[in-house]
Design an enzyme around this catalytic site. Structure first.
Site, PDB file in Angstrom:
ATOM      1  N   ARG A 181       0.818  -1.212   0.000  1.00 14.28           N
ATOM      2  CA  ARG A 181       0.000   0.000   0.000  1.00 14.28           C
ATOM      3  C   ARG A 181       0.854   1.264   0.000  1.00 14.28           C
ATOM      4  NH1 ARG A 181      -4.202  -1.682   4.707  1.00 14.28           N
ATOM      5  NH2 ARG A 181      -5.212  -3.430   3.678  1.00 14.28           N
ATOM      6  N   ARG A 208      -3.099   6.615   1.313  1.00 14.25           N
ATOM      7  CA  ARG A 208      -3.627   7.793   1.989  1.00 14.25           C
ATOM      8  C   ARG A 208      -2.645   8.483   2.922  1.00 14.25           C
ATOM      9  NH1 ARG A 208      -8.855   5.402   4.664  1.00 14.25           N
ATOM     10  NH2 ARG A 208      -7.557   3.516   4.596  1.00 14.25           N
ATOM     11  N   ARG A 218      -6.696  11.484  -5.435  1.00 12.40           N
ATOM     12  CA  ARG A 218      -7.932  10.736  -5.165  1.00 12.40           C
ATOM     13  C   ARG A 218      -9.145  11.659  -5.238  1.00 12.40           C
ATOM     14  NH1 ARG A 218     -12.147   8.920  -4.262  1.00 12.40           N
ATOM     15  NH2 ARG A 218     -12.830   7.274  -2.839  1.00 12.40           N
ATOM     16  N   ASP A 231      -6.957  -2.708  -7.110  1.00 12.53           N
ATOM     17  CA  ASP A 231      -7.550  -3.317  -5.927  1.00 12.53           C
ATOM     18  C   ASP A 231      -7.905  -4.755  -6.256  1.00 12.53           C
ATOM     19  OD1 ASP A 231      -8.733  -2.437  -3.114  1.00 12.53           O
ATOM     20  OD2 ASP A 231     -10.140  -3.863  -3.998  1.00 12.53           O
ATOM     21  N   TYR A 258     -15.181 -11.731   0.229  1.00 14.29           N
ATOM     22  CA  TYR A 258     -15.903 -10.483  -0.032  1.00 14.29           C
ATOM     23  C   TYR A 258     -17.143 -10.742  -0.889  1.00 14.29           C
ATOM     24  CZ  TYR A 258     -11.942  -7.818   1.794  1.00 14.29           C
ATOM     25  OH  TYR A 258     -10.957  -7.289   2.592  1.00 14.29           O
TER      26      TYR A 258
END
Length: 344
Positions: A27, A31, A40, A77, A152
């Protein structure tokens, strides 16, 4: 795939020990970087960012502009696969991914034949990254492993125990195996396409390998990952592949032996001595600093990083975190870690 002579991270994946461990951070485009947050904000949503080559290339390169990392990983992703299959996927601010849970009856609505067309923008991102990267930087592609993606798809969101998917596998074994078969095949096609687009190495993210007993682990983790690796290498001989079975614990040696990964990512709960003694020296190891040690920084971070480097000094080792970097990580701590790994 390209020549390893000037790519220390790729060479390490292929079993060639380096003078110092190469480093990248899971990652690393994310962020904790203000420039990521600015980029973003220019997209309509998270998936739009993943499917916009202009923006995805930009965020993939951002961490390399700040830090002397040895690799770029394409920005995407693991849930682009269910999205490409036609399942409803959205990302809610403060909540994360939300999917329309799949049922045994709903498997027939999945459309494997449309996956590569749907993911064409991601492959274009890889092609552009390949052209933009300096020759010594390794380009990493990836996908989610079938069990993790299935958790998921079945549960509709992330969970701490994956109970919905575990029950689905026990109560609807035929439907579960059908779903895994679909995910195995589309993952093979996707990873082969990533190599064709310029990836040097790919990583299989088995992010939810924990919470499975040894029988379920063999069936739901080892088996599907082994099939993917064999399928990819049937079309891309000797394809370099990193496996990251987070939470594998005592199953990690069996995972490595059965799947044939070139390198294995260690989560931060894996004891260094256990990994050193359990895994063959022909397999590179990757990891495994606790991301919160990076948040706290200081002497404890530096001491632990040196312990990790020393533990794997006699084998091919890629320095990384034992899971993804978290948003509150101070940038100066990342800079110090990279400098420590590269310069001591």
């Amino acid at each position: 795939m390209t020549d390893t002579a000037h790519k220390p991270l790729l060479a390490t994946v292929l079993g060639q020990q380096q003078e110092r461990p190469p480093i990248w951070i899971m990652r690393q485009a994310g962020r904790y970087l203000p420039e990521y947050r600015e980029t973003r904000a220019r997209s309509k949503g998270f998936l739009d960012l993943c499917y916009s080559p202009d923006l995805a290339v930009e965020v993939s390169l951002q961490p390399l502009r700040r830090f002397a990392l040895d690799a770029a990983i394409m920005f995407s992703d693991i849930l682009v696969i269910p999205d490409a299959l036609g399942q409803s996927v959205r990302f809610e601010v403060g909540e994360g991914p939300v999917l329309e849970p799949i049922t045994p009856e709903g498997l027939g609505k999945l459309r494997p034949e449309r996956v590569l067309d749907h993911l064409a923008p991601v492959l274009e991102t890889l092609r552009r990254l390949r052209a933009a990267l300096p020759p010594e930087k390794t380009l990493i592609g990836f996908c989610g492993s079938p069990w993790t993606v299935a958790t998921y798809m079945i549960g509709g969101r992330g969970s701490t125990d994956q109970a919905a998917a575990r029950l689905f596998a026990l109560q609807h074994p035929q439907a579960f195996d059908k779903l895994i078969d679909i995910l195995v095949q589309v993952s093979i096609d996707y990873l082969v396409a990533q190599f064709a687009a310029g990836a040097d190495v790919v990583q299989l993210f088995e992010s939810w390998a924990l919470n499975l007993d040894e029988v379920a682990f063999a069936h739901q983790v080892i088996g599907p990952n082994k099939r993917i690796i064999e399928g990819v290498r049937a079309r891309v001989p000797h394809a370099p592949i990193i496996g990251f079975p987070r939470g594998a614990a005592g199953n990690i040696a069996a995972y490595v032996a059965a799947t044939g990964v070139n390198a294995v990512g260690l989560d931060y709960a894996t004891p260094l001595g256990f990994a050193r003694n359990s895994l063959p020296h022909t397999v590179a190891v990757q990891g495994n600093l606790d991301p919160l040690r990076l948040v706290a920084g200081g002497a404890q971070m530096e001491d632990r990083a040196r312990q990790i480097i020393a533990a794997f000094a006699d084998r091919p080792h890629i320095f990384n975190l034992g899971h993804g970097i978290v948003p509150q990580t101070p940038i100066e701590h990342v800079a110090r870690l990279v400098d420590l790994v590269k310069n001591g």
